[in-house]
Design a protein around this motif. Structure first.
Motif, PDB file in Angstrom:
ATOM      1  N   PRO A 118       0.617  -1.068  -0.031  1.00  0.00           N
ATOM      2  CA  PRO A 118       0.306   0.105  -0.079  1.00  0.00           C
ATOM      3  C   PRO A 118       1.093   1.213   0.143  1.00  0.00           C
ATOM      4  CG  PRO A 118      -0.031  -0.681   2.009  1.00  0.00           C
ATOM      5  CD  PRO A 118       0.677  -1.568   1.414  1.00  0.00           C
ATOM      6  N   LEU A 119       0.826   2.483  -0.893  1.00  0.00           N
ATOM      7  CA  LEU A 119       1.439   3.285  -0.931  1.00  0.00           C
ATOM      8  C   LEU A 119       0.101   3.406  -0.082  1.00  0.00           C
ATOM      9  CD1 LEU A 119       2.896   2.934  -4.758  1.00  0.00           C
ATOM     10  CD2 LEU A 119       4.074   3.240  -2.465  1.00  0.00           C
ATOM     11  N   ILE A 120       0.844   5.214   0.640  1.00  0.00           N
ATOM     12  CA  ILE A 120       0.159   6.248   1.323  1.00  0.00           C
ATOM     13  C   ILE A 120       0.310   7.939   0.909  1.00  0.00           C
ATOM     14  CG2 ILE A 120       0.090   7.282   3.635  1.00  0.00           C
ATOM     15  CD1 ILE A 120      -0.650   4.455   3.594  1.00  0.00           C
ATOM     16  N   LEU A 121      -0.669   8.046   0.113  1.00  0.00           N
ATOM     17  CA  LEU A 121      -0.344   8.783  -0.957  1.00  0.00           C
ATOM     18  C   LEU A 121      -0.725  10.734  -0.035  1.00  0.00           C
ATOM     19  CD1 LEU A 121      -0.052  10.807  -3.692  1.00  0.00           C
ATOM     20  CD2 LEU A 121      -2.301   9.746  -4.439  1.00  0.00           C
ATOM     21  N   HIS A 122      -0.324  11.467   0.339  1.00  0.00           N
ATOM     22  CA  HIS A 122      -0.476  12.502   0.908  1.00  0.00           C
ATOM     23  C   HIS A 122      -0.093  13.800   0.072  1.00  0.00           C
ATOM     24  CE1 HIS A 122      -1.300  15.991   3.798  1.00  0.00           C
ATOM     25  NE2 HIS A 122       0.126  16.385   4.311  1.00  0.00           N
ATOM     26  N   VAL A 123      -1.052  14.662  -0.031  1.00  0.00           N
ATOM     27  CA  VAL A 123      -1.035  15.670  -1.201  1.00  0.00           C
ATOM     28  C   VAL A 123      -1.018  17.399  -0.178  1.00  0.00           C
ATOM     29  CG1 VAL A 123      -1.727  17.332  -2.538  1.00  0.00           C
ATOM     30  CG2 VAL A 123      -2.641  14.774  -2.490  1.00  0.00           C
ATOM     31  N   LYS A 124       0.385  17.892  -0.393  1.00  0.00           N
ATOM     32  CA  LYS A 124       0.582  19.161   0.621  1.00  0.00           C
ATOM     33  C   LYS A 124       1.906  19.999  -0.170  1.00  0.00           C
ATOM     34  CE  LYS A 124      -0.304  21.351   4.768  1.00  0.00           C
ATOM     35  NZ  LYS A 124       0.477  20.635   6.138  1.00  0.00           N
ATOM     36  N   GLY A 125       0.973  21.688  -0.223  1.00  0.00           N
ATOM     37  CA  GLY A 125       1.987  22.106  -1.199  1.00  0.00           C
ATOM     38  C   GLY A 125       2.853  21.902  -2.814  1.00  0.00           C
ATOM     39  N   GLY A 126       1.840  21.442  -3.159  1.00  0.00           N
ATOM     40  CA  GLY A 126       1.570  21.498  -4.884  1.00  0.00           C
ATOM     41  C   GLY A 126       3.110  20.232  -4.964  1.00  0.00           C
ATOM     42  N   TYR A 127       3.007  19.029  -3.305  1.00  0.00           N
ATOM     43  CA  TYR A 127       3.845  17.945  -3.691  1.00  0.00           C
ATOM     44  C   TYR A 127       3.276  16.683  -3.308  1.00  0.00           C
ATOM     45  CZ  TYR A 127       8.059  20.945  -3.821  1.00  0.00           C
ATOM     46  OH  TYR A 127       8.986  21.717  -3.910  1.00  0.00           O
ATOM     47  N   TYR A 128       3.684  15.556  -3.915  1.00  0.00           N
ATOM     48  CA  TYR A 128       2.862  13.727  -3.544  1.00  0.00           C
ATOM     49  C   TYR A 128       4.068  13.794  -2.373  1.00  0.00           C
ATOM     50  CZ  TYR A 128      -0.122  15.939  -7.333  1.00  0.00           C
ATOM     51  OH  TYR A 128      -0.730  16.021  -8.286  1.00  0.00           O
ATOM     52  N   ILE A 129       3.488  13.236  -1.670  1.00  0.00           N
ATOM     53  CA  ILE A 129       4.480  12.539  -0.222  1.00  0.00           C
ATOM     54  C   ILE A 129       3.316  10.998  -0.583  1.00  0.00           C
ATOM     55  CG2 ILE A 129       5.170  12.037   2.391  1.00  0.00           C
ATOM     56  CD1 ILE A 129       3.944  15.635   0.822  1.00  0.00           C
ATOM     57  N   ILE A 130       4.423  10.121  -1.046  1.00  0.00           N
ATOM     58  CA  ILE A 130       4.226   8.662  -0.658  1.00  0.00           C
ATOM     59  C   ILE A 130       5.328   8.140  -0.146  1.00  0.00           C
ATOM     60  CG2 ILE A 130       3.992   7.275  -2.718  1.00  0.00           C
ATOM     61  CD1 ILE A 130       3.490   9.190  -4.670  1.00  0.00           C
ATOM     62  N   ILE A 131       4.525   7.003   0.265  1.00  0.00           N
ATOM     63  CA  ILE A 131       5.232   6.177   2.266  1.00  0.00           C
ATOM     64  C   ILE A 131       4.730   5.073   1.625  1.00  0.00           C
ATOM     65  CG2 ILE A 131       5.498   6.708   4.212  1.00  0.00           C
ATOM     66  CD1 ILE A 131       5.940   8.708   3.460  1.00  0.00           C
ATOM     67  N   LEU A 132       5.237   4.017   1.439  1.00  0.00           N
ATOM     68  CA  LEU A 132       5.891   2.425   1.318  1.00  0.00           C
ATOM     69  C   LEU A 132       5.800   1.824   2.131  1.00  0.00           C
ATOM     70  CD1 LEU A 132       4.390   0.280  -0.246  1.00  0.00           C
ATOM     71  CD2 LEU A 132       6.935   0.187  -1.319  1.00  0.00           C
ATOM     72  N   PRO A 133       5.094   1.446   3.170  1.00  0.00           N
ATOM     73  CA  PRO A 133       5.319   0.645   4.829  1.00  0.00           C
ATOM     74  C   PRO A 133       5.448  -1.001   4.323  1.00  0.00           C
ATOM     75  CG  PRO A 133       2.624   0.922   4.160  1.00  0.00           C
ATOM     76  CD  PRO A 133       3.232   2.014   3.285  1.00  0.00           C
TER      77      PRO A 133
END
Length: 627
Positions: A118-133
């Motif tokens: 699962p890739l956690i997608l967080h959108v902030k300030g024009g960036y896509y922060i993607i975390i793979l646990p």
């Protein structure tokens, strides 16, 4: 495999789908490969194409760009639509796939594909922060099955639905926290919980939480031993306002040094530990002071890397958010709920323990949702609950809770909107503010917003009994109580009636309103009774046809689907809580005993406080029948 959260990789993608930062954790990858090795036989027998290696940045960026094109945006549809394809996230038909996504990585041969989830997608300030646990290979296989299912939606009775799968993955919560913290760091929006002294102006109380941009009040921030204000002032200067993720159109450059420092200190070897960026920054700037160490017999907690030195005091603020759905209908009951939090700042020297009683829990049926991890013990009584905690440095949220509104809602009344033609409507507000509330309760401001996301407002006609009205292209705003002219110790009744006109629709469908009137019908005795009934129901038919022509808006506008129309009330109340939950400052005890003043301030503000149109359609939940 350990059930605690471990992070395999972190990616940050800009608006041009280029990776500007990435970080992989070889220690966690070793765990992943070991888990895969134990499953290799079953995976091969089932014909499962397994991705042993993490994708390169180039492969990841290409897959992310393909997903945006396929799903319509980075977050996607969230529900299955006619254009959804089998194997896509929207095919799973669950809105959570807008935040927990998957990517199909094309192999070097250009044919084979493997799934990363699962890739956690967080959108902030024009960036896509993607975390793979890190998850188990079996859990990845279960999700891939959901990609190819023929039926639509998830049922709670289903054995392997997406909700049940995510419920068994505690790493999702940890990965979400990591994503949000990184988003705050790269945009400079990292704010401490605001706690102010009750003896000062209360206008700025918890402004960072409620979304107001107030500058009154004092923001009390931690001061480490012998630490200049370099780190804290940098954070404070960059956090002068609070903005939603979608409000920023440009991307500021990423401070990669700050990111590397945070990741190496807070997520060593891929395991999240302390996600408090203020602590990490202070440790980097000052290191650890050996001038005043705690006694050997006392264990210094991780959430207090520095010992406070200075004037001692304890500040508490209780902030409640009231959510309401007001229908003004006999067949539908109004719904009112309260969520709150207790924020604290304990400027105490050494490593003391603080105990305090929470009162007023019984009447509002307050339910404690969570405590800060510094809370050591809690005892529950009929109407009180006592807690003991070892406070960290600086401001923190001590606890979160939910409850009921003991008194009447602070804003009561109704809203009516009747369309007299396709482009004109008549509206009426009748509201009563602060009925039953006495001093020290004070309403600082109150505003009513009438949104029209589907129509363009041309003009309006009408004067409220009090306040001012303004309009934009898609909403009208009625300011009933303005800041500086609050209501204290009294209630007021306000009304606002008038008409509103909209610009004609760009796409006309040949619909015109027949001009029937009661007077004409009464003068012509030859008109049949059916025609008379049709005239009386003309407005209802108009609303029904307009409802069919309206298209649903995005998922970010849950209240504006179809023909639903409403008014949203915003307000702030100072001087108390609506659930009557409180802290007896005289009963707060500190061990070892020290002389420290205890100060308490309270406020309540509106969340989703909705007045549904009494004359229109509205969504509501059916209450179960008691047998």
């Amino acid at each position: 495999m350990s059930t605690r959260c471990s992070i395999r990789a972190i990616w940050i993608v800009n608006s041009q789908d280029a990776i500007v930062f990435s970080r992989r954790f070889p220690t966690v990858e070793k765990k992943w490969r070991s888990a895969c090795a134990r499953e290799v036989d079953s995976l091969q027998n089932n014909g499962y194409n397994f991705q042993h290696m993490l994708p390169s940045d180039l492969e990841f960026a290409s897959a992310f760009s393909d997903r945006k094109r396929r799903e319509g945006s980075a977050q996607g549809f969230g529900i299955r639509l006619p254009q959804s394809t089998r194997g896509s996230d929207s095919w799973v038909d669950d809105p959570i796939t807008r935040h927990i996504i998957s990517l199909s990585i094309t192999g070097k041969d250009g044919e084979t594909e493997s799934l990363v989830w699962p890739l956690i997608l967080h959108v902030k300030g024009g960036y896509y922060i993607i975390i793979l646990p890190l998850v188990l290979p079996q859990q990845l296989k279960l999700y891939e099955k959901l990609h190819g299912r023929a039926d639509c939606g998830s049922s709670g009775l289903e054995e392997n639905n997406l909700s049940a799968l995510l419920f068994n993955l505690p790493c999702i919560t940890g990965a979400v926290m990591v994503a949000h913290t990184i988003g705050d760091i790269i945009t400079g929006d990292f704010l401490d919980t605001e706690v102010i002294s009750s003896s000062s102006s209360v206008g700025g109380l918890l402004d960072s939480i409620t979304g107001s941009i107030g500058i009154s009040g004092i923001s009390a921030r931690a001061k480490p031993i012998a630490a200049p204000a370099t780190a804290s002032s940098t954070l404070g200067a960059s956090a002068v306002s609070v903005a939603t993720d979608g409000s920023r159109n440009t991307s500021r450059p990423i401070d990669k040094d700050a990111l590397y420092t945070f990741i190496s200190s807070s997520i060593p070897f891929g395991t999240p530990l302390d996600l408090n960026f203020s602590n990490v920054s202070a440790i980097k700037t000052q290191g650890f002071s050996s001038s005043e160490l705690p006694p050997i017999e006392l264990k210094q907690p991780t959430w207090k890397p520095y010992l406070y030195k200075g004037k001692q005091r304890i500040l508490f603020t209780i902030h409640e958010t009231i959510n309401a759905a007001m229908y003004d209908r006999e067949e539908i009951s109004d719904s009112v709920s309260i969520s709150g939090q207790v924020n604290c700042r304990a400027d105490l020297e050494g490593l003391p323990d603080v105990s305090l009683p929470l009162s007023g829990l019984k009447n509002a049926r307050v339910e404690i949702l969570s405590f800060h991890h510094c809370v050591q013990a809690s005892g529950h009584g009929d109407d009180k609950q006592s807690i003991m905690f070892s406070p960290p440095v600086g401001n923190f949220a001590l606890m979160y809770y939910q409850g009921l509104c003991v008194s009447d809602p602070p804003v009561k009344g109704f809203y009516q909107l009747s369309m007299v033609s396709e482009d004109e409507g008549a509206f009426l507000f009748k509201l009563r503010l602060m009925e039953g509330y006495r001093a020290p309760f004070s309403m600082e401001f109150c505003t009513v917003l009438m949104p029209f996301p589907h129509r363009r407002v041309a003009s309006f006609d009408g004067n409220p009994s009090t306040g001012t009205v303004s309009m934009t292209e898609h909403f009208m705003e009625w300011k009933i109580v303005t800041t500086g002219r609050g209501i204290t110790g009294r209630s007021i009744e306000v009304t606002f009636s008038g008409t509103i006109k909209f610009h004609p629709r760009t796409t006309q469908r040949g619909f015109s309103l027949p001009r029937f009137s009661r007077d004409i019908i009464e003068e012509d005795s030859d008109i049949e009774e059916d025609a008379y009934n049709n005239a009386l129901n003309m407005e209802e038919n108009l609303m029904e046809k307009m409802s069919k022509e309206l298209e649903s808006v995005d998922l970010e506008e849950p209240f504006c689907w179809e023909a639903y129309n409403y008014a949203k009330v915003s307000f702030k109340i100072l001087g108390g809580t609506l659930s009557e939950m409180s802290i007896d400052s005289k009963s707060v005890s500190i061990y070892p005993a020290v002389k420290a003043p205890i100060e308490l301030s309270m406020q309540a503000s509106s969340g989703d406080y909705i007045l549904w149109n009494t004359l229109g359609r509205c969504p509501s939940a059916i209450s179960p029948k008691v047998q």
